[in-house]
Design a protein around this motif. Structure first.
Motif, PDB file in Angstrom:
ATOM      1  N   ILE A  70       0.860  -1.184   0.000  1.00 44.03           N
ATOM      2  CA  ILE A  70       0.000   0.000   0.000  1.00 44.03           C
ATOM      3  C   ILE A  70       0.899   1.238   0.000  1.00 44.03           C
ATOM      4  N   THR A  71       2.114   1.059   0.524  1.00 49.33           N
ATOM      5  CA  THR A  71       3.159   2.093   0.498  1.00 49.33           C
ATOM      6  C   THR A  71       3.285   2.741  -0.881  1.00 49.33           C
ATOM      7  N   LYS A  72       3.121   1.966  -1.932  1.00 46.88           N
ATOM      8  CA  LYS A  72       3.396   2.464  -3.280  1.00 46.88           C
ATOM      9  C   LYS A  72       2.451   3.580  -3.709  1.00 46.88           C
ATOM     10  N   LEU A  73       1.306   3.729  -3.049  1.00 52.19           N
ATOM     11  CA  LEU A  73       0.463   4.903  -3.332  1.00 52.19           C
ATOM     12  C   LEU A  73       1.194   6.177  -2.928  1.00 52.19           C
ATOM     13  N   MET A  74       1.876   6.151  -1.785  1.00 48.29           N
ATOM     14  CA  MET A  74       2.646   7.326  -1.386  1.00 48.29           C
ATOM     15  C   MET A  74       3.863   7.494  -2.281  1.00 48.29           C
ATOM     16  N   THR A  75       4.472   6.388  -2.684  1.00 51.09           N
ATOM     17  CA  THR A  75       5.581   6.459  -3.638  1.00 51.09           C
ATOM     18  C   THR A  75       5.145   7.214  -4.887  1.00 51.09           C
ATOM     19  N   ALA A  76       3.964   6.904  -5.385  1.00 53.37           N
ATOM     20  CA  ALA A  76       3.454   7.567  -6.590  1.00 53.37           C
ATOM     21  C   ALA A  76       3.218   9.049  -6.353  1.00 53.37           C
ATOM     22  N   LEU A  77       2.687   9.410  -5.189  1.00 50.93           N
ATOM     23  CA  LEU A  77       2.458  10.836  -4.889  1.00 50.93           C
ATOM     24  C   LEU A  77       3.772  11.605  -4.928  1.00 50.93           C
ATOM     25  N   GLU A 127       5.341  -4.011  -8.670  1.00 49.39           N
ATOM     26  CA  GLU A 127       6.709  -4.348  -9.056  1.00 49.39           C
ATOM     27  C   GLU A 127       7.693  -3.610  -8.137  1.00 49.39           C
ATOM     28  N   ASN A 128       8.391  -4.389  -7.296  1.00 54.86           N
ATOM     29  CA  ASN A 128       9.228  -3.790  -6.258  1.00 54.86           C
ATOM     30  C   ASN A 128      10.492  -3.128  -6.809  1.00 54.86           C
ATOM     31  N   ARG A 129      11.117  -3.737  -7.796  1.00 50.62           N
ATOM     32  CA  ARG A 129      12.332  -3.114  -8.339  1.00 50.62           C
ATOM     33  C   ARG A 129      11.995  -1.795  -9.031  1.00 50.62           C
ATOM     34  N   ALA A 130      10.811  -1.705  -9.622  1.00 50.04           N
ATOM     35  CA  ALA A 130      10.391  -0.439 -10.230  1.00 50.04           C
ATOM     36  C   ALA A 130      10.232   0.629  -9.156  1.00 50.04           C
ATOM     37  N   ALA A 131       9.584   0.286  -8.041  1.00 56.04           N
ATOM     38  CA  ALA A 131       9.398   1.253  -6.957  1.00 56.04           C
ATOM     39  C   ALA A 131      10.728   1.666  -6.356  1.00 56.04           C
ATOM     40  N   SER A 132      11.661   0.721  -6.247  1.00 50.30           N
ATOM     41  CA  SER A 132      12.993   1.035  -5.730  1.00 50.30           C
ATOM     42  C   SER A 132      13.735   1.972  -6.671  1.00 50.30           C
ATOM     43  N   ALA A 133      13.677   1.697  -7.977  1.00 50.37           N
ATOM     44  CA  ALA A 133      14.385   2.526  -8.953  1.00 50.37           C
ATOM     45  C   ALA A 133      13.819   3.937  -8.988  1.00 50.37           C
ATOM     46  N   LEU A 134      12.522   4.077  -8.805  1.00 50.39           N
ATOM     47  CA  LEU A 134      11.915   5.408  -8.775  1.00 50.39           C
ATOM     48  C   LEU A 134      12.480   6.230  -7.622  1.00 50.39           C
ATOM     49  N   ALA A 135      12.609   5.619  -6.465  1.00 50.55           N
ATOM     50  CA  ALA A 135      13.146   6.342  -5.301  1.00 50.55           C
ATOM     51  C   ALA A 135      14.621   6.653  -5.486  1.00 50.55           C
ATOM     52  N   GLY A 140      18.447  13.682  -4.688  1.00 55.82           N
ATOM     53  CA  GLY A 140      18.871  13.377  -3.327  1.00 55.82           C
ATOM     54  C   GLY A 140      18.841  11.907  -3.003  1.00 55.82           C
ATOM     55  N   GLY A 141      18.320  11.087  -3.940  1.00 54.02           N
ATOM     56  CA  GLY A 141      18.326   9.645  -3.754  1.00 54.02           C
ATOM     57  C   GLY A 141      17.261   9.132  -2.806  1.00 54.02           C
ATOM     58  N   ARG A 142      17.457   7.895  -2.372  1.00 49.97           N
ATOM     59  CA  ARG A 142      16.440   7.215  -1.556  1.00 49.97           C
ATOM     60  C   ARG A 142      16.163   7.952  -0.242  1.00 49.97           C
ATOM     61  N   ARG A 143      17.197   8.453   0.390  1.00 47.69           N
ATOM     62  CA  ARG A 143      16.995   9.112   1.683  1.00 47.69           C
ATOM     63  C   ARG A 143      16.083  10.324   1.533  1.00 47.69           C
ATOM     64  N   ALA A 144      16.320  11.125   0.510  1.00 39.42           N
ATOM     65  CA  ALA A 144      15.463  12.292   0.275  1.00 39.42           C
ATOM     66  C   ALA A 144      14.059  11.859  -0.108  1.00 39.42           C
ATOM     67  N   PHE A 145      13.948  10.757  -0.836  1.00 40.77           N
ATOM     68  CA  PHE A 145      12.627  10.271  -1.250  1.00 40.77           C
ATOM     69  C   PHE A 145      11.804   9.861  -0.033  1.00 40.77           C
ATOM     70  N   VAL A 146      12.409   9.086   0.864  1.00 41.13           N
ATOM     71  CA  VAL A 146      11.678   8.644   2.057  1.00 41.13           C
ATOM     72  C   VAL A 146      11.317   9.838   2.938  1.00 41.13           C
ATOM     73  N   SER A 166      10.407   2.769  -0.259  1.00 39.30           N
ATOM     74  CA  SER A 166       9.417   3.091  -1.292  1.00 39.30           C
ATOM     75  C   SER A 166       8.636   1.885  -1.774  1.00 39.30           C
ATOM     76  N   THR A 167       9.021   0.676  -1.340  1.00 35.96           N
ATOM     77  CA  THR A 167       8.399  -0.536  -1.866  1.00 35.96           C
ATOM     78  C   THR A 167       7.325  -1.117  -0.953  1.00 35.96           C
ATOM     79  N   GLY A 168       7.504  -0.975   0.346  1.00 36.50           N
ATOM     80  CA  GLY A 168       6.629  -1.633   1.308  1.00 36.50           C
ATOM     81  C   GLY A 168       7.169  -2.958   1.793  1.00 36.50           C
TER      82      GLY A 168
END
Length: 299
Positions: A70-77, A127-135, A140-146, A166-168
């Motif tokens: 469900i995390t991926k809804l926030m990833t998309a936002l 798709e978890n690798r897609a969500a990871s690659a987006l972040a 700023g990378g993953r840290r800034a994304f989270v 970003s994946t859940g």
């Protein structure tokens, strides 16, 4: 920040304006008594009308629980709020391999997809690798994304929510059913999220190959409901989860189901809610002298 104007705008913007079916009589007292006693298998749930902000049914709705994909809804936002080019190609690397749960992926290392396709399959097929690659490809990378994910949660009044990735896949991604109803209402105001989560299938070109992805929500694939926004989730700690925005009796409805034991139970719970709302006469309690609790109130 004054949240009242923001939340009023949010409710008014939920998909398309819904007309009220005034031909039905007001719900009976039994409707009010049953709304907290639905015999669902999910450990926690919320059923809400985002147009009025009313909670139509709930159980354990303030319990903080892992929320899986469900995390991926926030990833998309966060991706869409970042205004990055959707046509830009993103490459899957070893950094996107799941080292938490050890899950696999159809996206091999070196796969290149557009940001739009990455977002589409992350939302539709989880798709978890897609969500990871987006972040990873966020400024700023993953840290800034989270950090942006958690900042967005605070802005939406999701006070019991915390994101760690970003994946859940990380069980430290937690929220309440109440918070996720707010997330679903917000996500439903983004046309691309509505489009990507409600499509049944998607062909994605990866180099010379074409891969077909399917929606992880069986209800969307069945095509018998007007599903407007959707996201499934599963890790062992979270059980089977589902968030949906739909319409019942011409009223917008958000369903949040957390920690069912099986996919069949998750689907059966959603269908049971739909039947309950249809047979009760209305999907809103606005005519009741005893008002329903409000979900979308000023913080």
């Amino acid at each position: 920040m004054n949240m009242r104007p923001f939340l009023s705008l949010l409710l008014g913007a939920f998909l398309l304006p819904a007309s009220i079916d005034t031909a039905h009589a007001a719900p009976t007292n039994s409707f009010l008594e049953q709304r907290n006693n639905l015999a669902l298998r999910s450990d926690a749930f919320v059923v809400a009308n985002p147009r009025t902000g009313e909670i139509l049914a709930e159980r354990n709705a303030n319990r903080i629980m892992p929320i899986a994909s469900i995390t991926k809804l926030m990833t998309a936002l966060v991706v869409l709020d970042g205004n990055q080019r959707l046509s830009e190609s993103i490459t899957v690397t070893m950094d996107d391999v799941d080292r938490i749960k050890g899950t696999g992926s159809r996206l091999a290392i070196g796969s290149r997809l557009s940001r739009a396709d990455m977002l589409h399959i992350a939302l539709m097929s989880s798709e978890n690798r897609a969500a990871s690659a987006l972040a990873r490809n966020y400024p700023g990378g993953r840290r800034a994304f989270v950090e942006a994910m958690n900042a967005k949660a605070r802005m939406l009044g999701m006070w019991s929510t915390h994101f760690a990735d970003s994946t859940g896949l990380n069980p430290r991604n937690v929220a309440t059913a109440h918070d996720l109803a707010k997330l679903a209402a917000t996500a439903s105001t983004y046309p691309l999220i509505r489009q990507y989560t409600s499509t049944e299938h998607r062909l994605v070109r990866n180099g010379k190959r074409q891969m077909q992805y399917h929606n992880s929500n069986r209800i969307v694939r069945e095509g018998s409901w007007p599903i407007l926004v959707s996201k499934t989730g599963y890790i062992r700690e979270a059980g089977r989860c589902l968030v949906m925005g739909t319409k019942v009796s011409n009223e917008p409805v958000i369903m949040v189901l957390l920690h069912a034991n099986t996919t069949d139970e998750r689907v059966a719970d959603a269908k049971k809610i739909k039947t309950w709302l249809e047979t009760s006469g209305r999907a809103t309690l606005t005519a009741q002298s005893t008002p329903a609790p409000k979900l979308f109130s000023a913080q």
